[in-house]
Design an enzyme around this catalytic site. Structure first.
Site, mmCIF file in Angstrom:
data_model
loop_
_atom_site.group_PDB
_atom_site.id
_atom_site.type_symbol
_atom_site.label_atom_id
_atom_site.label_comp_id
_atom_site.label_asym_id
_atom_site.label_seq_id
_atom_site.Cartn_x
_atom_site.Cartn_y
_atom_site.Cartn_z
ATOM 1 C CG ASP A 24 -9.975 -0.442 4.448
ATOM 2 O OD1 ASP A 24 -9.640 -0.917 3.352
ATOM 3 O OD2 ASP A 24 -9.284 -0.555 5.484
ATOM 4 C CD GLN A 57 -3.798 -4.668 6.103
ATOM 5 O OE1 GLN A 57 -3.864 -3.607 5.496
ATOM 6 N NE2 GLN A 57 -4.171 -5.798 5.563
ATOM 7 C CE LYS A 115 -3.918 -2.401 1.981
ATOM 8 N NZ LYS A 115 -4.722 -2.838 3.117
HETATM 9 N N1 GUN Z 1 -7.225 -7.160 5.549
HETATM 10 C C1 GUN Z 1 -7.526 -7.905 4.447
HETATM 11 N N2 GUN Z 1 -8.055 -7.115 3.480
HETATM 12 C C2 GUN Z 1 -8.094 -5.866 3.988
HETATM 13 C C3 GUN Z 1 -8.521 -4.612 3.460
HETATM 14 O O1 GUN Z 1 -9.010 -4.492 2.332
HETATM 15 N N3 GUN Z 1 -8.392 -3.553 4.298
HETATM 16 C C4 GUN Z 1 -7.897 -3.657 5.557
HETATM 17 N N4 GUN Z 1 -7.818 -2.563 6.294
HETATM 18 N N5 GUN Z 1 -7.485 -4.805 6.069
HETATM 19 C C5 GUN Z 1 -7.583 -5.890 5.282
#
Ligand code: GUN
Length: 282
Positions: free
Chosen positions: A116, A93, A49
């Site tokens: 998100d 996350q 990211k």
């Molecule tokens: N863990 C697995 N996929 C995601 C996601 O799309 N966003 C976040 N914040 N955590 C995740």
């Protein structure tokens, strides 16, 4: 022989579009990423990211917190970032360590910075069809379908899986695109029969290579959201696989996403799009 939907290429196009818009409009965008603990998979996702932010011209702030961080400490950091006018998006996350309530944390994020799309307001907006942030992985699936020229309206779509992050928002998005949508899950009876009706089959069940040709109608579009690490020595050198048995399904499908290189890269590209949207809104 199916046409392969190239998620790597499509995600690159999207990142290039975001980068070009940021450059052209002189937009200053900033994403704050929080990770708690040292789950290796989460660390890789967070690193990717940050790399994508850099590529797109988005500033990223990263907060790496110890596994024993309390819910209150994490909330205090989120509240500080909520108040920070330089920060456009906040991403925590998941998964979080067991002693932290994920729902409380998601709700602590300012919905205007919820890139998100996990907050109640974002999910509510999606279900009633108003503007809001949409969860990145299902939004990425829609982009893959549209940019591959797959018509969605009026099609029979079966979504396998009902998670809050993928299955449920995926079903809502396909409805918004005027598909006829069925959601199947671990308690569904006659699951193969239902899946075999699908013109578009979207698989997010978290079981390595479970979906064989028995679940797939000839000519169906098959989208594989799963990703699993496997032993290369037992799998002809392959390190990753999806929820779909690719070799078995590919001959009967019209379009298919590979793993890796299908849905996976789209999640981050859509996150970049959401950060741009957050920055544009403010
Ligand atoms: N863990 C697995 N996929 C995601 C996601 O799309 N966003 C976040 N914040 N955590 C995740």
């Amino acid at each position: 022989m199916a046409r392969i939907i190239d998620g790597k290429k499509i995600s690159q196009e999207i990142k290039d579009e975001v980068r070009a818009e940021i450059e052209r409009e002189g937009i200053k965008a900033c994403l704050a990423v929080i990770i708690v603990g040292d789950d290796p998979a989460s660390q890789v996702y967070v690193k990717n990211k940050k790399t994508a932010c850099e590529y797109c011209g988005i500033r990223s702030l990263s907060y790496e917190l110890k596994a024993d961080t309390s819910e209150e400490e994490l909330k205090a950091l989120i509240e500080k970032l909520n108040r920070d006018s330089e920060v456009d998006g906040i991403l925590v996350q998941l998964p979080l360590p067991g002693h932290i309530n994920e729902d409380n944390i998601i709700e602590a994020i300012d919905p205007d910075k919820d890139v998100d799309g996990f907050s109640r307001r974002s999910v509510g907006a999606l279900s009633i069809g108003t503007d809001g942030f949409v969860s990145c992985t299902p939004a990425g699936v829609i982009e893959l379908l549209k940019r591959s020229g797959v018509d969605i309206a009026g099609k029979e779509c079966v979504v396998m899986g009902r998670s809050n992050i993928v299955g449920k928002p995926m079903a809502m998005l396909m409805l918004r695109e005027n598909a006829t949508v069925t959601v199947v899950h671990s308690k569904t009876r006659h699951i193969e029969d239902i899946c075999s009706r699908a013109d578009i089959l979207i698989v997010a069940i978290g079981k390595p290579e479970m979906i064989t040709h028995d679940y797939v109608k000839a000519g169906a579009v098959v989208i594989d959201v799963g990703i699993h690490r496997i032993d290369p020595e037992k799998n002809d050198g392959r390190k990753l696989c999806g929820d779909v048995d690719y070799a078995d399904v590919e001959p009967v499908a019209s379009y298919i996403t590979p793993v890796p290189g299908g849905v996976g890269p789209m999640t981050i590209a859509m996150l970049m799009k959401n950060v741009l949207k957050a920055a544009g809104k403010r």
